[in-house]
Design a protein around this motif. Structure first.
Motif, PDB file in Angstrom:
ATOM      1  N   PHE A  92      14.166  63.668 -24.444  1.00  0.00           N
ATOM      2  CA  PHE A  92      14.834  63.847 -23.149  1.00  0.00           C
ATOM      3  C   PHE A  92      13.903  63.453 -22.003  1.00  0.00           C
ATOM      4  CE2 PHE A  92      17.259  67.015 -20.247  1.00  0.00           C
ATOM      5  CZ  PHE A  92      18.027  65.986 -19.738  1.00  0.00           C
ATOM      6  N   ALA A  93      12.613  63.661 -22.177  1.00  0.00           N
ATOM      7  CA  ALA A  93      11.646  63.253 -21.149  1.00  0.00           C
ATOM      8  C   ALA A  93      11.715  61.748 -20.910  1.00  0.00           C
ATOM      9  CB  ALA A  93      10.230  63.660 -21.557  1.00  0.00           C
ATOM     10  N   ARG A  94      11.868  60.988 -21.982  1.00  0.00           N
ATOM     11  CA  ARG A  94      11.981  59.527 -21.837  1.00  0.00           C
ATOM     12  C   ARG A  94      13.232  59.153 -21.044  1.00  0.00           C
ATOM     13  NH1 ARG A  94       9.749  59.983 -27.004  1.00  0.00           N
ATOM     14  NH2 ARG A  94      11.771  59.927 -28.046  1.00  0.00           N
TER      15      ARG A  94
ATOM     16  N   THR B 102       6.262  72.772 -10.321  1.00  0.00           N
ATOM     17  CA  THR B 102       7.444  72.931 -11.162  1.00  0.00           C
ATOM     18  C   THR B 102       7.226  72.406 -12.570  1.00  0.00           C
ATOM     19  OG1 THR B 102       8.854  72.696  -9.211  1.00  0.00           O
ATOM     20  CG2 THR B 102       9.891  72.290 -11.347  1.00  0.00           C
ATOM     21  N   LEU B 103       7.640  73.205 -13.562  1.00  0.00           N
ATOM     22  CA  LEU B 103       7.702  72.737 -14.945  1.00  0.00           C
ATOM     23  C   LEU B 103       9.154  72.450 -15.280  1.00  0.00           C
ATOM     24  CD1 LEU B 103       5.492  75.139 -17.117  1.00  0.00           C
ATOM     25  CD2 LEU B 103       4.885  72.941 -16.145  1.00  0.00           C
ATOM     26  N   VAL B 104       9.397  71.333 -15.937  1.00  0.00           N
ATOM     27  CA  VAL B 104      10.719  71.015 -16.459  1.00  0.00           C
ATOM     28  C   VAL B 104      10.563  70.936 -17.976  1.00  0.00           C
ATOM     29  CG1 VAL B 104      12.632  69.384 -16.495  1.00  0.00           C
ATOM     30  CG2 VAL B 104      11.350  69.746 -14.371  1.00  0.00           C
ATOM     31  N   HIS B 105      11.104  71.937 -18.681  1.00  0.00           N
ATOM     32  CA  HIS B 105      10.972  72.008 -20.133  1.00  0.00           C
ATOM     33  C   HIS B 105      12.061  71.169 -20.795  1.00  0.00           C
ATOM     34  CE1 HIS B 105       7.862  75.057 -20.518  1.00  0.00           C
ATOM     35  NE2 HIS B 105       8.460  75.770 -19.580  1.00  0.00           N
TER      36      HIS B 105
ATOM     37  N   LYS C 167      20.197  66.823 -10.089  1.00  0.00           N
ATOM     38  CA  LYS C 167      20.209  68.277  -9.963  1.00  0.00           C
ATOM     39  C   LYS C 167      18.787  68.845  -9.941  1.00  0.00           C
ATOM     40  CE  LYS C 167      23.000  72.067 -11.748  1.00  0.00           C
ATOM     41  NZ  LYS C 167      23.988  72.445 -12.759  1.00  0.00           N
ATOM     42  N   ILE C 168      17.907  68.298 -10.761  1.00  0.00           N
ATOM     43  CA  ILE C 168      16.515  68.747 -10.770  1.00  0.00           C
ATOM     44  C   ILE C 168      15.884  68.483  -9.414  1.00  0.00           C
ATOM     45  CG2 ILE C 168      14.226  68.312 -11.752  1.00  0.00           C
ATOM     46  CD1 ILE C 168      15.713  67.780 -14.454  1.00  0.00           C
ATOM     47  N   ASN C 169      16.063  67.277  -8.887  1.00  0.00           N
ATOM     48  CA  ASN C 169      15.507  66.942  -7.569  1.00  0.00           C
ATOM     49  C   ASN C 169      16.070  67.848  -6.477  1.00  0.00           C
ATOM     50  OD1 ASN C 169      13.591  64.865  -7.911  1.00  0.00           O
ATOM     51  ND2 ASN C 169      15.222  63.392  -8.257  1.00  0.00           N
ATOM     52  N   LYS C 170      17.363  68.121  -6.522  1.00  0.00           N
ATOM     53  CA  LYS C 170      18.002  68.954  -5.507  1.00  0.00           C
ATOM     54  C   LYS C 170      17.433  70.375  -5.520  1.00  0.00           C
ATOM     55  CE  LYS C 170      22.533  69.914  -3.588  1.00  0.00           C
ATOM     56  NZ  LYS C 170      23.957  69.700  -3.697  1.00  0.00           N
TER      57      LYS C 170
ATOM     58  N   PRO D 181      16.758  72.250 -18.477  1.00  0.00           N
ATOM     59  CA  PRO D 181      18.065  71.584 -18.486  1.00  0.00           C
ATOM     60  C   PRO D 181      18.875  71.868 -19.751  1.00  0.00           C
ATOM     61  CG  PRO D 181      16.335  70.052 -17.849  1.00  0.00           C
ATOM     62  CD  PRO D 181      15.669  71.294 -18.357  1.00  0.00           C
ATOM     63  N   LEU D 182      18.215  71.855 -20.899  1.00  0.00           N
ATOM     64  CA  LEU D 182      18.872  72.103 -22.183  1.00  0.00           C
ATOM     65  C   LEU D 182      18.014  73.069 -22.995  1.00  0.00           C
ATOM     66  CD1 LEU D 182      19.836  68.439 -23.148  1.00  0.00           C
ATOM     67  CD2 LEU D 182      21.393  70.235 -22.373  1.00  0.00           C
TER      68      LEU D 182
END
Length: 163
Positions: free
Chosen positions: A23-25, A15-18, A2-5, A78-79
């Motif tokens: 969860f990063a691992r 893009t930042l993904v918090h 979903k992130i890639n899409k 995402p969360l």
């Protein structure tokens, strides 16, 4: 996936993904081209992101990160990052009168801080996606503390085509 899409559909902006460090691992095998960091390499990897762009997995970067203009045009959460109920200080605070309200306000404050990493001025803009289904309830429980501008800027995914 979903992130890639979303990253692709938005035109591959910076893009930042918090997410949490844990969860990063978990994301690492799926977002192999993203920039990752640990507590010791955070500043170095942030500078790499500023220089090269792409996707930064931004653990612990809800505050103290300034990415104006094109340095950040997309944020993905995402969360939601709720305070850890296993932490004794959080547990004790929640046991006090108004503890749940404090918990919700602390969570929405963190979320607003995350959103703000890519919006640094009146003319700046950044799209933000929040996947966590608790977000609607969190907005509902903290609405009186949020600006009308923030509330009106939310485009609920169920109102438009699913990404």
């Amino acid at each position: 996936a979903k992130i890639n899409k979303i990253y692709e559909s938005e035109g591959k902006p910076n893009t930042l993904v918090h997410v949490s460090y844990a969860f990063a691992r978990e994301l690492k095998p799926y977002l192999t081209s993203a920039i990752y960091h640990d507590a010791d390499t955070k500043l170095k990897q942030l500078q790499k992101f500023k220089d090269q762009g792409g996707i930064l997995i931004a653990s612990g970067m809800a505050e103290g990160v300034d990415l104006p203009g094109d340095l950040c045009r997309l944020i993905i959460i995402p969360l939601l990052l709720f305070p850890n109920k296993g932490d004794q200080a959080v547990y004790k605070r929640m046991a006090l009168p108004g503890g749940q309200k404090w918990y919700n306000l602390t969570t929405i404050m963190t979320t607003l801080q995350q959103c703000g990493r890519g919006v640094r001025g009146a003319t700046d803009s950044c799209n933000t996606y929040v996947f966590d289904y608790y977000f609607a309830g969190l907005i509902g429980s903290t609405r009186e503390y949020l600006t009308k501008g923030f509330i009106s800027s939310i485009d609920w995914i169920n109102k438009r085509k699913e990404v």
